[in-house]
Design a protein around this motif. Structure first.
Motif, mmCIF file in Angstrom:
data_model
loop_
_atom_site.group_PDB
_atom_site.id
_atom_site.type_symbol
_atom_site.label_atom_id
_atom_site.label_comp_id
_atom_site.label_asym_id
_atom_site.label_seq_id
_atom_site.Cartn_x
_atom_site.Cartn_y
_atom_site.Cartn_z
ATOM 1 N N LYS A 80 2.654 -5.427 -24.458
ATOM 2 C CA LYS A 80 1.898 -6.470 -23.769
ATOM 3 C C LYS A 80 2.660 -7.798 -23.768
ATOM 4 O O LYS A 80 2.588 -8.567 -22.802
ATOM 5 C CB LYS A 80 0.526 -6.656 -24.416
ATOM 6 N N LYS A 81 3.384 -8.064 -24.830
ATOM 7 C CA LYS A 81 4.180 -9.292 -24.886
ATOM 8 C C LYS A 81 5.211 -9.317 -23.762
ATOM 9 O O LYS A 81 5.380 -10.337 -23.062
ATOM 10 C CB LYS A 81 4.878 -9.413 -26.236
ATOM 11 N N GLN A 82 5.899 -8.191 -23.546
ATOM 12 C CA GLN A 82 6.892 -8.121 -22.476
ATOM 13 C C GLN A 82 6.222 -8.175 -21.109
ATOM 14 O O GLN A 82 6.718 -8.830 -20.178
ATOM 15 C CB GLN A 82 7.711 -6.831 -22.611
ATOM 16 N N GLN A 83 5.081 -7.503 -21.010
ATOM 17 C CA GLN A 83 4.356 -7.509 -19.738
ATOM 18 C C GLN A 83 3.909 -8.918 -19.371
ATOM 19 O O GLN A 83 4.012 -9.331 -18.210
ATOM 20 C CB GLN A 83 3.135 -6.580 -19.849
ATOM 21 N N ILE A 84 3.423 -9.650 -20.372
ATOM 22 C CA ILE A 84 2.996 -11.030 -20.142
ATOM 23 C C ILE A 84 4.176 -11.880 -19.677
ATOM 24 O O ILE A 84 4.069 -12.657 -18.721
ATOM 25 C CB ILE A 84 2.379 -11.631 -21.418
ATOM 26 N N ALA A 85 5.328 -11.724 -20.332
ATOM 27 C CA ALA A 85 6.514 -12.495 -19.951
ATOM 28 C C ALA A 85 6.929 -12.185 -18.522
ATOM 29 O O ALA A 85 7.270 -13.097 -17.745
ATOM 30 C CB ALA A 85 7.664 -12.194 -20.915
ATOM 31 N N ASP A 86 6.889 -10.892 -18.148
ATOM 32 C CA ASP A 86 7.269 -10.506 -16.792
ATOM 33 C C ASP A 86 6.301 -11.077 -15.757
ATOM 34 O O ASP A 86 6.717 -11.569 -14.688
ATOM 35 C CB ASP A 86 7.302 -8.981 -16.672
ATOM 36 N N LEU A 87 5.008 -11.001 -16.055
ATOM 37 C CA LEU A 87 4.002 -11.504 -15.118
ATOM 38 C C LEU A 87 4.058 -13.022 -14.995
ATOM 39 O O LEU A 87 3.890 -13.569 -13.899
ATOM 40 C CB LEU A 87 2.608 -11.058 -15.567
ATOM 41 N N GLU A 88 4.291 -13.713 -16.100
ATOM 42 C CA GLU A 88 4.393 -15.180 -16.039
ATOM 43 C C GLU A 88 5.614 -15.606 -15.245
ATOM 44 O O GLU A 88 5.572 -16.600 -14.512
ATOM 45 C CB GLU A 88 4.425 -15.748 -17.467
#
Length: 430
Positions: A80-88
């Motif tokens: 989720k941390k990586q997903q959040i970074a990608d989405l941001e």
């Protein structure tokens, strides 16, 4: 810049307004980028909520000795941390793309602005003054014997190239007198605050008033990133950049006499003789910063301020409202004042006064605080020449020329020239 919320709420009205400027369905791309950006933000928020929940459960799984659950939750948190970074990052890219697109779209014309494709479709509002009658064929300014010694194009070409001039003697003094006269009238009678500003500005100031990003080729940039102002509109308007002013302080009415710099990109072959179209010139610029309810009336007031200068100089002129096809990028309505030039046997622009509305204020984040309380609102801005000094010198020379080659000067300039009333055929003030 445009309000994305207004575009979302009424894309058809937005498209209809810009279609008058020749743009087809611009809202489609805007809303597509906006929807993708907002979806990325929403997904990032969902992923953040899932990460927060999993983070809380990690400790409990560890404490209970459930190693498989502990590892699953820890992997989920990392995922989720990586997903959040990608989405941001996707949202940031969408923000930048949307902002750039909105920055490049012109302002919306007022409904009252006439439709048209070029200057032939502009609508005359009125004419004032009577063009002088000559018993001889009037000359253009650079041909008049009184002016020739003081308009040194050869030296300017050696110094700087084409479209520059060195003013000497009487021409330099009359030019200076005109600027002083304009400033005095605006500051002492028209209620404008005389202001002195830099001619070098940071890039964000050019974005604020709309010269960038679309029209960078029209201006000059230094090697260290400063920009030379095309007019004092840039500096005067940007005095409220990022500011929230009290409503009681409005309107702010400013004027400044500055050097101005334009590359004249796209004007090759136009007005190459004389000093009508130069890379470096002077203007007395007017800027008004107003409440939205008063900006339309302020346009008429500013127009009269500029016209008054010509009235006092005894110069004939006409005022036109520009059609949609001839209006500038940032304007909602523009009045052009065109002075009579006998040497060209036509009227030529000497001032352009524009109502910009909140278009620049949104770019600058410039607001006012309502007196009765409530959320700060965007200011309205207006700008216009009061007047272009070099073009006014041209008009004074051409309208005051005499058959013997001398030039009679307007009476209002006499006090600024120590009582001189004319320029002799040899180029001397007397």
């Amino acid at each position: 810049m445009h309000d994305i919320r207004a575009i979302r709420e009424n894309p058809d009205a937005f498209d209809a307004a810009l279609s008058r400027l020749g743009l087809t369905n611009p809202s489609a791309e805007i809303l597509q980028i906006d929807a993708a950006r907002r979806e990325a933000i929403a997904q990032a928020e969902e992923a953040q909520a899932a990460r927060n929940a999993a983070s809380k459960e990690v400790g409990a799984a560890k404490a209970s000795g459930n190693e498989d659950e502990f590892n699953r939750l820890r992997a989920l948190v990392a995922e989720k941390k990586q997903q959040i970074a990608d989405l941001e990052e996707k949202a940031r890219e969408g923000d930048a793309k949307l902002r750039d697109l909105l920055m490049r779209l012109p302002n919306l014309p007022l409904d009252e602005v006439p439709d048209g494709t070029d200057e032939e479709d502009n609508v005359e509002l009125h004419r004032r003054g009577t063009p002088p009658a000559f018993d001889f064929k009037p000359l253009e300014h650079y041909q008049i014997p009184a002016a020739v010694p003081g308009l040194d194009f050869e030296s300017a070409a050696r110094l700087s190239g084409s479209r520059f001039v060195v003013l000497r003697g009487a021409m330099a003094r009359v030019h200076r007198a005109l600027a002083q006269f304009m400033l005095d009238v605006h500051a002492t009678e028209n209620g404008l605050e005389e202001t002195w500003t830099p001619v070098l500005v940071r890039e964000e100031m050019m974005y604020g008033t709309g010269q960038l990003p679309k029209f960078g080729e029209d201006s000059y940039q230094t090697t260290n990133g400063w920009w030379l102002v095309p007019t004092a509109e840039v500096t005067l308007t940007n005095t409220v950049n990022g500011q929230t002013v009290d409503e009681s302080a409005l309107p702010l009415r400013l004027c400044a006499h500055t050097q101005c710099f334009r590359s004249e990109a796209g004007s090759a072959g136009r007005d190459t003789s004389g000093m009508l179209r130069q890379h470096q010139f002077e203007k007395v610029e007017m800027v008004s910063i107003t409440h939205p309810d008063t900006s339309r009336d302020e346009l008429d007031r500013m127009t009269r301020c500029a016209e008054d200068i010509l009235d006092r100089l005894g110069l004939a002129y006409r005022t036109v409202v520009l059609c949609t096809g001839d209006m500038g990028f940032g304007a909602r309505r523009t009045h052009d004042i065109e002075v009579w030039l006998p040497g060209q046997d036509t009227y030529r622009e000497i001032s352009s006064i524009s109502l910009v509305g909140d278009f620049q204020a949104r770019r600058m984040n410039a607001r006012f605080r309502p007196e009765g309380g409530g959320k700060p609102e965007f200011l309205h801005t207006l700008n216009g020449s009061g007047l272009a000094v070099g073009r006014t010198l041209i008009a004074v020379l051409e309208n005051g020329q005499q058959e013997d080659g001398s030039v009679l000067l307007p009476e209002v300039l006499h006090p600024y020239l120590r009582g001189a009333t004319r320029v002799t055929p040899e180029g001397a003030l007397t």
